[in-house]
Design a protein around this motif. Structure first.
Motif, PDB file in Angstrom:
ATOM      1  N   MET A  30       0.803  -1.224   0.000  1.00  0.00           N
ATOM      2  CA  MET A  30       0.000   0.000   0.000  1.00  0.00           C
ATOM      3  C   MET A  30       0.833   1.270   0.000  1.00  0.00           C
ATOM      4  O   MET A  30       0.385   2.315   0.450  1.00  0.00           O
ATOM      5  CB  MET A  30      -0.956   0.032   1.199  1.00  0.00           C
ATOM      6  N   PRO A  54      -5.187   5.918   2.570  1.00  0.00           N
ATOM      7  CA  PRO A  54      -6.613   5.789   2.255  1.00  0.00           C
ATOM      8  C   PRO A  54      -7.051   6.699   1.111  1.00  0.00           C
ATOM      9  O   PRO A  54      -7.911   6.302   0.325  1.00  0.00           O
ATOM     10  CB  PRO A  54      -7.307   6.187   3.567  1.00  0.00           C
ATOM     11  N   ILE A  78      -6.258   5.067  -2.230  1.00  0.00           N
ATOM     12  CA  ILE A  78      -7.182   3.961  -2.522  1.00  0.00           C
ATOM     13  C   ILE A  78      -8.568   4.520  -2.853  1.00  0.00           C
ATOM     14  O   ILE A  78      -9.245   4.040  -3.768  1.00  0.00           O
ATOM     15  CB  ILE A  78      -7.233   2.984  -1.328  1.00  0.00           C
ATOM     16  N   THR A  79      -8.978   5.572  -2.138  1.00  0.00           N
ATOM     17  CA  THR A  79     -10.265   6.211  -2.408  1.00  0.00           C
ATOM     18  C   THR A  79     -10.307   6.723  -3.842  1.00  0.00           C
ATOM     19  O   THR A  79     -11.282   6.477  -4.577  1.00  0.00           O
ATOM     20  CB  THR A  79     -10.468   7.383  -1.425  1.00  0.00           C
ATOM     21  N   ALA A 112     -10.666   3.906  -6.245  1.00  0.00           N
ATOM     22  CA  ALA A 112     -12.018   3.345  -6.257  1.00  0.00           C
ATOM     23  C   ALA A 112     -12.964   4.278  -7.018  1.00  0.00           C
ATOM     24  O   ALA A 112     -13.818   3.821  -7.799  1.00  0.00           O
ATOM     25  CB  ALA A 112     -12.500   3.139  -4.820  1.00  0.00           C
ATOM     26  N   ALA A 118     -18.858   5.669  -1.176  1.00  0.00           N
ATOM     27  CA  ALA A 118     -18.417   4.269  -1.353  1.00  0.00           C
ATOM     28  C   ALA A 118     -16.905   4.207  -1.490  1.00  0.00           C
ATOM     29  O   ALA A 118     -16.247   3.323  -0.913  1.00  0.00           O
ATOM     30  CB  ALA A 118     -19.083   3.671  -2.581  1.00  0.00           C
ATOM     31  N   SER A 119     -16.311   5.168  -2.231  1.00  0.00           N
ATOM     32  CA  SER A 119     -14.858   5.169  -2.413  1.00  0.00           C
ATOM     33  C   SER A 119     -14.155   5.441  -1.092  1.00  0.00           C
ATOM     34  O   SER A 119     -13.153   4.790  -0.750  1.00  0.00           O
ATOM     35  CB  SER A 119     -14.448   6.242  -3.415  1.00  0.00           C
ATOM     36  N   LEU A 120     -14.681   6.414  -0.338  1.00  0.00           N
ATOM     37  CA  LEU A 120     -14.059   6.727   0.967  1.00  0.00           C
ATOM     38  C   LEU A 120     -14.132   5.525   1.892  1.00  0.00           C
ATOM     39  O   LEU A 120     -13.147   5.167   2.544  1.00  0.00           O
ATOM     40  CB  LEU A 120     -14.769   7.922   1.603  1.00  0.00           C
ATOM     41  N   PHE A 160     -14.301   2.452   1.041  1.00  0.00           N
ATOM     42  CA  PHE A 160     -13.396   1.410   0.570  1.00  0.00           C
ATOM     43  C   PHE A 160     -11.946   1.756   0.915  1.00  0.00           C
ATOM     44  O   PHE A 160     -11.182   0.899   1.360  1.00  0.00           O
ATOM     45  CB  PHE A 160     -13.548   1.225  -0.948  1.00  0.00           C
ATOM     46  N   GLY A 161     -11.591   3.046   0.756  1.00  0.00           N
ATOM     47  CA  GLY A 161     -10.219   3.478   1.051  1.00  0.00           C
ATOM     48  C   GLY A 161      -9.841   3.207   2.493  1.00  0.00           C
ATOM     49  O   GLY A 161      -8.834   2.538   2.785  1.00  0.00           O
ATOM     50  N   PHE A 162     -10.659   3.705   3.433  1.00  0.00           N
ATOM     51  CA  PHE A 162     -10.331   3.517   4.851  1.00  0.00           C
ATOM     52  C   PHE A 162     -10.534   2.067   5.271  1.00  0.00           C
ATOM     53  O   PHE A 162      -9.758   1.522   6.059  1.00  0.00           O
ATOM     54  CB  PHE A 162     -11.170   4.466   5.713  1.00  0.00           C
ATOM     55  N   ALA A 168     -10.102  -0.602   3.467  1.00  0.00           N
ATOM     56  CA  ALA A 168      -8.990  -1.436   2.995  1.00  0.00           C
ATOM     57  C   ALA A 168      -7.778  -1.288   3.909  1.00  0.00           C
ATOM     58  O   ALA A 168      -7.119  -2.275   4.255  1.00  0.00           O
ATOM     59  CB  ALA A 168      -8.634  -1.054   1.563  1.00  0.00           C
ATOM     60  N   VAL A 169      -7.496  -0.028   4.333  1.00  0.00           N
ATOM     61  CA  VAL A 169      -6.342   0.198   5.210  1.00  0.00           C
ATOM     62  C   VAL A 169      -6.532  -0.516   6.551  1.00  0.00           C
ATOM     63  O   VAL A 169      -5.631  -1.204   7.051  1.00  0.00           O
ATOM     64  CB  VAL A 169      -6.115   1.716   5.415  1.00  0.00           C
TER      65      VAL A 169
END
Lengths: 496, 79
Positions: free
Chosen positions: A427, A466, A469-470, A473, B60-62, B64-66, B68-69
């Motif tokens: 990551m 994050p 990744i956000t 996505a 949804a992206s936020l 998924f981001g947090f 996943a971490v």
């Protein structure tokens, strides 16, 4: 036929006696080690010097307590300590303290090589305050010598006692005149079959040299030994213990702010420097004697004390998980008991890795000045045993969070090299800042030394993972919307 | 034995670092966030438009981001 075989066995016994004597392939000579090209300025003299050589562990530990006096007309602050170049590469953990005020900490010491062609190199000790003329100061110099014990005989049977030989100079190497000196040698037991006797004429009290007291020998006192004089002697004593030697230890400490975790992993390249086996390894004999648990030269187990709160330990080697380990947790200390896949006899090697996790809150603190953090971790952990373990080279890597800047460190362990670079792992986008410290010739006496690291880590850097990744996505969502809206139908567009 | 950095360490003794989500709660938080993300993505897939893209896509992206971490931390790969 029987007489022939008994004759053979007699020869075998006699030859083993011959092999067990002091191995003097290097003749014991008196010599002058100060190079002709450089001689330290003769501004000091050693008024009184007492050296203690402790042979309890698998490496000799030397402690030199010396009263030095400035014999120059000006104040002086640079004291030289000579070593032969073959020896200085094996000297480790040299520390000098002011005997009268040890709480002030170690004095600054550096290695100086004045002449590459010369066989002598020096440690230069900087006295914190220059010593005025005719003034005296007491220094306490301590160091260990690695790979110094030589098993004699070099091959023994599986259940035999091991004898090792140590060669050193009874005159403590010094760059200055030494008025009075003495060397004490502390053996692990009173079983010392061979040792060099020094002529009583050299002894100041004209006594037999060495004087024996149980398991302690004392050589000297000697008067007015000139600068650089050496008088080599050898001692051979019983040491039926493994001589554990790590040619390399790689130690990674990884800080995770998101997980609140400090992950430690250590990779060892271990060998036993003891006497090798005369015959093949006999599992039957090993199993029989392990029931009675006699002293042995094989390294059977390693005990790694960890700080309280250690979690999730693992012990693997090239094959995979090693199941013969125990992990005991306690309130004050956790203990990791490792058993290698096989007993490590002299000349055998074993490389493995161990690792564990810990909660970050006992190791990391946030500074009140802002977005800076201070990390305090042990420089060296690893096995603890009465016979000790020596490390030829240690690479310690502290992996800080991604985006940490302004990395500073401080440790009381002598470091030979340090640099920061980038380590990329899961990551990561730009990679994490990592601080790599290299130390050579350390022994397990340095276990309780700390390493303190400070770094700046702004909260924006913390959100990099994050947010990346956000964004990724969201790109997928947008792409799904764009692709879903493409009109891929054949024919004319229908007008609604 | 004192050194400047040791003094820094001692001075900060009242503020040990603690993460916003402790080790025990990581899996729960991560699972909830990832599940939310999956649910919102499902709703978005049923009705894709320029309006639902920011309304559902950004949360949804936020999540998924947090999520996943925290999930990678919860399974033992502490990033």
């Amino acid at each position: 036929m029987r007489s022939f075989s008994s004759l053979l066995s007699c020869i075998a016994v006699l030859s083993s006696f011959a092999a067990a004597e002091l191995n003097l392939s290097q003749p014991l000579l008196s010599k002058q080690v100060l190079a002709s090209t450089f001689k330290p300025p003769q501004v000091f003299k050693n008024v009184n010097l007492v050296r203690t050589t402790n042979l309890d562990k698998g490496f000799p530990r030397e402690t030199i307590n010396v009263i030095i006096e400035n014999v120059d007309a000006k104040p002086q602050s640079e004291y030289y300590l000579p070593f032969e170049s073959s020896l200085i590469s094996r000297v480790g953990g040299l520390e000098v303290k002011d005997k009268k005020s040890p709480e002030k900490g170690a004095l600054r010491v550096e290695v100086v090589g004045f002449d590459t062609a010369s066989s002598t190199e020096f440690y230069l000790i900087h006295l914190p305050t220059p010593l005025a003329p005719k003034e005296q100061q007491t220094l306490s110099i301590s160091y260990s010598v690695l790979s110094a014990l030589k098993p004699v005989p070099a091959q023994i049977s599986q259940a035999d006692k091991q004898y090792v030989q140590y060669t050193f100079s009874v005159y403590t190497p010094s760059a200055y005149l030494t008025e009075k000196q003495k060397t004490k040698v502390k053996f692990p037991s009173a079983d010392v079959p061979d040792y060099t006797t020094v002529s009583a004429e050299l002894n100041a009290e004209k006594k037999a040299d060495p004087q024996k007291q149980g398991s302690t020998f004392s050589y000297g006192p000697y008067d007015n030994v000139p600068a650089g004089a050496e008088e080599l002697v050898s001692v051979r004593y019983e040491f039926t213990k493994p001589i554990a030697h790590a040619s390399l230890l790689e130690r990674d400490i990884e800080v995770s702010h998101w997980g609140g975790n400090l992950a430690t992993e250590e990779r060892y390249w271990l060998s036993n420097l003891g006497a090798s086996l005369k015959n093949h390894f006999s599992r039957v004999e090993w199993q029989k004697q392990s029931y009675m648990n006699p002293p042995t030269t094989a390294l059977k187990a390693l005990n790694v004390p960890l700080a309280a709160g250690a979690l999730n330990p693992y012990f693997t080697d090239d094959i995979g998980n090693v199941s013969t380990s125990r992990f005991r947790t306690g309130k004050r200390e956790s203990n990791l008991e490792l058993k290698p896949r096989y007993p490590i006899f002299g000349g055998w090697k074993y490389s493995f890795r161990v690792g564990w996790d810990a909660d970050l809150n006992t190791y990391l603190r946030k500074l009140s000045t802002g977005e800076s953090y201070v990390l305090k971790v042990p420089f060296l952990e690893g096995p603890k045993s009465p016979e000790g373990i020596q490390y030829e080279r240690i690479h310690l890597r502290v992996i800080l969070p991604e985006g940490a800047t302004n990395v500073k460190y401080s440790t009381s362990v002598p470091i030979v090299d340090s640099h920061t670079d980038i380590h990329k792992t899961f990551m990561d986008t730009i990679g994490r800042s990592s601080l790599t410290l290299t130390a050579i010739n350390l022994v397990d006496d340095f276990r309780d030394r700390d390493l303190i690291v400070t770094y700046d880590y702004p909260w924006t850097a913390g959100f990099r993972k994050p947010i990346v990744i956000t964004l990724g996505a969201f790109v997928v969502f947008t792409a799904a919307w764009v692709v879903g809206n493409l009109d891929t139908s054949i024919g004319k567009k229908k007008v609604a | 034995m004192s050194s400047p950095l040791l003094d820094v360490w001692e001075a900060a003794s009242t503020s040990p670092y603690s993460p916003s989500v402790g080790k025990g709660a990581q899996f729960t938080i991560a699972f909830l966030l990832l599940f939310t993300s999956l649910f919102l993505a499902g709703v978005f897939s049923l009705n894709r438009s320029i309006i639902t893209l920011p309304i559902l896509g950004i949360p949804a992206s936020l999540a998924f981001g947090f999520g996943a971490v925290y999930m990678i931390c919860a399974v033992g790969v502490y990033v």
